[in-house]
Design a protein around this motif. Structure first.
Motif, PDB file in Angstrom:
ATOM      1  N   GLN A 148     -16.045  62.831  96.698  1.00  0.00           N
ATOM      2  CA  GLN A 148     -17.155  62.307  97.485  1.00  0.00           C
ATOM      3  C   GLN A 148     -18.453  62.312  96.686  1.00  0.00           C
ATOM      4  OE1 GLN A 148     -15.862  60.548  99.965  1.00  0.00           O
ATOM      5  NE2 GLN A 148     -17.392  61.306 101.367  1.00  0.00           N
ATOM      6  N   GLN A 149     -18.571  63.237  95.758  1.00  0.00           N
ATOM      7  CA  GLN A 149     -19.781  63.352  94.943  1.00  0.00           C
ATOM      8  C   GLN A 149     -19.605  62.678  93.588  1.00  0.00           C
ATOM      9  OE1 GLN A 149     -22.604  64.570  95.943  1.00  0.00           O
ATOM     10  NE2 GLN A 149     -22.015  65.525  97.866  1.00  0.00           N
ATOM     11  N   ALA A 150     -18.846  61.586  93.572  1.00  0.00           N
ATOM     12  CA  ALA A 150     -18.530  60.935  92.299  1.00  0.00           C
ATOM     13  C   ALA A 150     -18.811  59.449  92.350  1.00  0.00           C
ATOM     14  CB  ALA A 150     -17.057  61.173  91.939  1.00  0.00           C
ATOM     15  N   LEU A 151     -18.961  58.894  91.174  1.00  0.00           N
ATOM     16  CA  LEU A 151     -19.143  57.454  90.996  1.00  0.00           C
ATOM     17  C   LEU A 151     -18.242  57.042  89.837  1.00  0.00           C
ATOM     18  CD1 LEU A 151     -22.559  55.623  90.903  1.00  0.00           C
ATOM     19  CD2 LEU A 151     -20.807  55.123  89.202  1.00  0.00           C
ATOM     20  N   PHE A 152     -17.473  55.977  90.045  1.00  0.00           N
ATOM     21  CA  PHE A 152     -16.527  55.525  89.025  1.00  0.00           C
ATOM     22  C   PHE A 152     -16.905  54.143  88.507  1.00  0.00           C
ATOM     23  CE2 PHE A 152     -14.219  58.766  91.196  1.00  0.00           C
ATOM     24  CZ  PHE A 152     -13.402  59.343  90.233  1.00  0.00           C
ATOM     25  N   ARG A 153     -16.708  53.973  87.183  1.00  0.00           N
ATOM     26  CA  ARG A 153     -16.916  52.682  86.541  1.00  0.00           C
ATOM     27  C   ARG A 153     -15.672  52.363  85.708  1.00  0.00           C
ATOM     28  NH1 ARG A 153     -22.965  51.577  84.699  1.00  0.00           N
ATOM     29  NH2 ARG A 153     -22.421  49.722  85.901  1.00  0.00           N
ATOM     30  N   LEU A 167     -18.277  59.761  86.791  1.00  0.00           N
ATOM     31  CA  LEU A 167     -19.524  60.524  86.889  1.00  0.00           C
ATOM     32  C   LEU A 167     -19.460  61.406  88.129  1.00  0.00           C
ATOM     33  CD1 LEU A 167     -22.378  61.071  85.788  1.00  0.00           C
ATOM     34  CD2 LEU A 167     -23.192  59.223  87.275  1.00  0.00           C
ATOM     35  N   GLN A 168     -19.478  62.708  87.908  1.00  0.00           N
ATOM     36  CA  GLN A 168     -19.296  63.658  89.000  1.00  0.00           C
ATOM     37  C   GLN A 168     -20.536  64.543  89.128  1.00  0.00           C
ATOM     38  OE1 GLN A 168     -16.156  64.077  90.766  1.00  0.00           O
ATOM     39  NE2 GLN A 168     -17.324  65.363  92.168  1.00  0.00           N
ATOM     40  N   TYR A 169     -21.057  64.632  90.351  1.00  0.00           N
ATOM     41  CA  TYR A 169     -22.175  65.546  90.607  1.00  0.00           C
ATOM     42  C   TYR A 169     -21.610  66.930  90.910  1.00  0.00           C
ATOM     43  CZ  TYR A 169     -26.398  67.559  92.628  1.00  0.00           C
ATOM     44  OH  TYR A 169     -27.481  68.373  92.884  1.00  0.00           O
ATOM     45  N   HIS A 192     -34.391  72.982  96.039  1.00  0.00           N
ATOM     46  CA  HIS A 192     -32.955  72.763  96.010  1.00  0.00           C
ATOM     47  C   HIS A 192     -32.406  73.384  94.742  1.00  0.00           C
ATOM     48  CE1 HIS A 192     -34.634  69.400  93.664  1.00  0.00           C
ATOM     49  NE2 HIS A 192     -33.534  69.503  92.960  1.00  0.00           N
ATOM     50  N   GLU A 193     -31.112  73.603  94.749  1.00  0.00           N
ATOM     51  CA  GLU A 193     -30.488  74.145  93.557  1.00  0.00           C
ATOM     52  C   GLU A 193     -30.503  73.083  92.457  1.00  0.00           C
ATOM     53  OE1 GLU A 193     -29.311  77.191  92.902  1.00  0.00           O
ATOM     54  OE2 GLU A 193     -30.258  77.735  94.815  1.00  0.00           O
ATOM     55  N   PRO A 194     -30.799  73.487  91.227  1.00  0.00           N
ATOM     56  CA  PRO A 194     -30.782  72.510  90.139  1.00  0.00           C
ATOM     57  C   PRO A 194     -29.428  71.811  90.057  1.00  0.00           C
ATOM     58  CG  PRO A 194     -31.782  74.565  89.418  1.00  0.00           C
ATOM     59  CD  PRO A 194     -31.196  74.821  90.774  1.00  0.00           C
ATOM     60  N   GLY A 195     -29.449  70.499  89.875  1.00  0.00           N
ATOM     61  CA  GLY A 195     -28.220  69.726  89.868  1.00  0.00           C
ATOM     62  C   GLY A 195     -27.632  69.562  88.485  1.00  0.00           C
ATOM     63  N   SER A 196     -26.400  69.062  88.471  1.00  0.00           N
ATOM     64  CA  SER A 196     -25.751  68.744  87.205  1.00  0.00           C
ATOM     65  C   SER A 196     -24.864  67.535  87.400  1.00  0.00           C
ATOM     66  CB  SER A 196     -24.921  69.928  86.689  1.00  0.00           C
ATOM     67  OG  SER A 196     -23.864  70.228  87.582  1.00  0.00           O
ATOM     68  N   LEU A 197     -24.706  66.778  86.326  1.00  0.00           N
ATOM     69  CA  LEU A 197     -23.836  65.611  86.311  1.00  0.00           C
ATOM     70  C   LEU A 197     -22.852  65.756  85.158  1.00  0.00           C
ATOM     71  CD1 LEU A 197     -26.459  62.754  86.832  1.00  0.00           C
ATOM     72  CD2 LEU A 197     -24.654  63.385  88.455  1.00  0.00           C
TER      73      LEU A 197
END
Length: 669
Positions: A121-126, A230-232, A192-197
């Motif tokens: 759900q926290q991903a984007l695909f190319r 790409l995964q958050y 918010h908690e620092p994010g990562s990709l």
């Protein structure tokens, strides 16, 4: 600088349940927020082409590009043609429940109890696929966390993937280049908690840590496929065959959902092909924007795309407006999605149970009420349009129309459910009492003017609706209430609107009481709410005046004209064009309604998408995009036209089987 920005209609939208991304026809993802749609952006090049951040995949040499959705889905394909060959980039976000989790026994890189669907759900695909010849592609991965305010560090992990991490910056710390603003200690949106990709690709990207950019070129030949995942948050690497399966499942999900729409709302989707394609896209956009957790729907997935290029009217639309509810419920029923309509109504109903004085015009998608507005002065804005806003100060405005919206929504929806609950009646009772006490006050109107405080006719109309529907609910469900008082105040509101809101000189209802010149397209709602019958001379005069003075030759309707707030806007407001179609249908003026609707369809993008406004001269898109209200209006107008094609009795009491009755028609009227 303008050459650095695509036209708004050159973007497509992808997403799932609580996230969206804008993908340009040039292969660049220029807007995306994680972990939620209303979270800070990780890519915002659409608001600052230099510093906003992007994820771009496109040919190195000159190319021609086109894009289209995979048929009947929200999966987007962009095709690039060069002298050397052709390549297609397919972008999508997986949808929860899109397919069975076939690898439940695998627990690597997965939190306990978390399925593949939940993680993706926290991903984007190319997906990059060579169609013919060979194409050299440039890949630029340039994340910028927290609207490009937070420093971003890039590194490689042990598996060779590129990892981008948001760096926490304390108040007062200097930025890397000294140009970005300091983050105040009480900055709400930085809490918010620092994010990562995590970018998994199998492509050897060159990482520039100082600039937080990963770049390279790759060559894709005919028949060759490359994937970018790409995964958050935590990484979620999988073999390529799983990515193919996930794409197939996502396509199947959207088509199955649409099949269920067409089975339930047969009449609406039986128009000719041109109409049907646009209605299908509108339904898919509406579904795309629905927040799966709460059922709420944002006005749009973007912030600060301008109502006028170079202007200051740039707003954050990633919230749910109460006034949208009545139109949204109608649209969801119209496309046969009673489940989505019920979930949305439950979200809306809970808000309606609040004490009337505590109600807000808009709410966060998780029910937040603290939407304090903040300026992002470090971003240059779309084509130089500033300021960039996050949050929305309209949440603190007094808008008298919201009370009628809530009563109307409850009144219409309870007949599809199990009748009227005691809690619903208590809410209606309290709202009607509140309207009795406050209807004669000034407010900021449906258009949320920040510099105009008046007795707006539309606000009074909705106050009348609140009292009228409360009285009818009491009578139809045998409930006790101060009906004498409500009837007395209802009549007072009616007299005020008819005596002070209509101008014989203008031959139209006007924007606010005593307005000498100001016209407003909200007057088109008078017959739709059944305040006056469509054949009333004043209603017909108003329609004719709006056709003459607020409508362009190609069917675009301005929100207002000759107003003290703004004399004239640069473009037509799409929803207002839909209201004009509806009013014409209710008037029996079907040829005019049909022609106007077809003109409106001509203004959709090549993908069938709509923004908030269309420039009256050059047809460019203005405002946040894609605009839920525009697509909702399109669906509701199609509903009116569908009903008109099935009966000679105007306006219809009920539509044909499977399509909801027009939401604003009263029982027995």
């Amino acid at each position: 600088m303008d050459d650095d920005y695509l036209p708004i209609d050159a973007y497509g939208v992808i997403g799932n349940d609580d996230r969206c991304a804008l993908v340009g026809r040039n292969g660049s993802i220029d807007w995306c927020c994680f972990p939620h749609l209303e979270s800070p952006s990780v890519f915002a090049a659409i608001l600052d082409s230099e510093d906003g951040g992007r994820f771009a995949v496109r040919p190195v040499e000159a190319y021609e590009s086109s894009h289209e959705y995979v048929d009947r889905t929200n999966v987007l394909e962009t095709t690039f043609e060069t002298d050397g060959g052709t390549v297609t980039v397919t972008d999508f976000m997986p949808v929860a429940g899109a397919g069975a989790v076939r690898d439940a026994e695998r627990d690597d890189d997965r939190n306990e109890g978390e399925s593949r669907d939940e993680r993706f759900q926290q991903a984007l695909f190319r997906k990059i696929e060579g169609v013919s010849g060979a194409v050299e592609l440039s890949v630029v991965f340039e994340p910028r966390f927290d609207y490009a305010r937070a420093p971003t560090a890039l590194e490689r992990d042990d598996a060779g993937d590129v990892v981008a991490r948001e760096q926490r910056r304390d108040a007062g710390d200097a930025t890397e280049d000294g140009t970005r603003p300091e983050a105040p200690e009480d900055d709400r949106l930085r809490d918010h908690e620092p994010g990562s990709l995590h970018l998994h690709s199998g492509v050897d990207l060159a990482v520039d840590e100082a600039a937080a950019v990963a770049t390279t070129t790759i060559t894709v030949e005919e028949g060759e496929t490359r994937w970018f995942n790409l995964q958050y948050g935590a990484p979620n690497r999988r073999p390529a065959d799983e990515y193919h399966a996930l794409l197939d499942e996502t396509i199947d999900y959207w088509r199955a959902w649409l099949d269920s729409c067409e089975e339930s709302a047969t009449d609406l989707f039986e128009f000719d092909e041109v109409w049907r394609d646009v209605l299908v896209r509108s339904a898919l956009v509406l579904k795309l924007l629905i927040h799966d957790e709460t059922g709420s729907i944002p006005a749009a997935p973007t912030t600060s795309l301008p109502e006028e290029i170079g202007g200051e009217l740039n707003w954050d639309y990633r919230y749910n407006w109460i006034r949208d509810a009545k139109f949204t419920i109608q649209a969801l029923h119209s496309v046969g999605q009673s489940t989505e309509a019920r979930r949305y109504f439950e979200w809306f109903r809970e808000i309606g149970h609040e004490t009337p004085r505590d109600l807000k015009p808009l709410y966060g998608l998780h029910g937040e009420t603290d939407l304090e507005e903040e300026y992002l002065d470090h971003l240059s804005g779309y084509r130089g349009s500033t300021p960039i806003r996050i949050g929305n100060a309209a949440a603190a405005q007094e808008q008298l129309d919201i009370y009628g919206t809530i009563v109307q929504g409850i009144y219409e929806t309870i007949r599809y459910e199990n009748g009227l609950s005691d809690q619903d009646w208590d809410s209606i009772h309290a709202l009607a009492d509140y309207v009795c006490e406050h209807w004669d006050e000034r407010d900021k109107s449906i258009w949320e003017f920040r510099d105009l405080h008046e007795h707006f006719v539309h606000s009074k109309l909705l106050c009348w609706v609140a009292l009228d529907r409360a009285i009818r609910v009491a009578e139809e469900y045998d409930r006790d209430g101060p009906l004498d008082r409500w009837e007395r105040e209802r009549e007072a509101v009616r007299e005020a609107i008819e005596e002070r809101g209509y101008s014989d000189e203008r031959e139209s209802f006007v924007q606010f009481f005593g307005a000498d010149e100001a016209l407003d397209a909200t007057a088109l709602l008078i017959p739709i709410y059944d305040f006056l019958p469509a054949d009333d001379e004043r209603v017909q005069n108003t329609i004719d005046t709006i056709l003459e003075e607020l409508t362009t030759d190609d069917g675009l309707v301005y929100r207002f004209a000759d107003s003290p707030a703004r004399p004239r806007e640069p473009g037509g407001f799409v929803l207002c064009s839909c209201w004009l179609v509806d009013a014409l249908v209710l008037s029996g003026r079907l040829d005019e309604a049909n022609d106007l609707f077809e003109q409106l369809l001509d203004h959709t993008s090549s993908l069938g998408l709509l923004s908030e406004m269309i420039h009256a001269v050059d047809g460019t898109f203005l405002g946040n995009f894609p605009q839920a209200f525009s697509h909702i209006g399109l669906l509701n107008s199609a509903t009116y036209l569908a009903s008109a094609s099935d009966t000679d009795d105007f306006p219809p009491e009920e539509l044909s089987t499977g399509v909801a009755a027009p939401l604003f028609r009263r029982h027995g009227s």
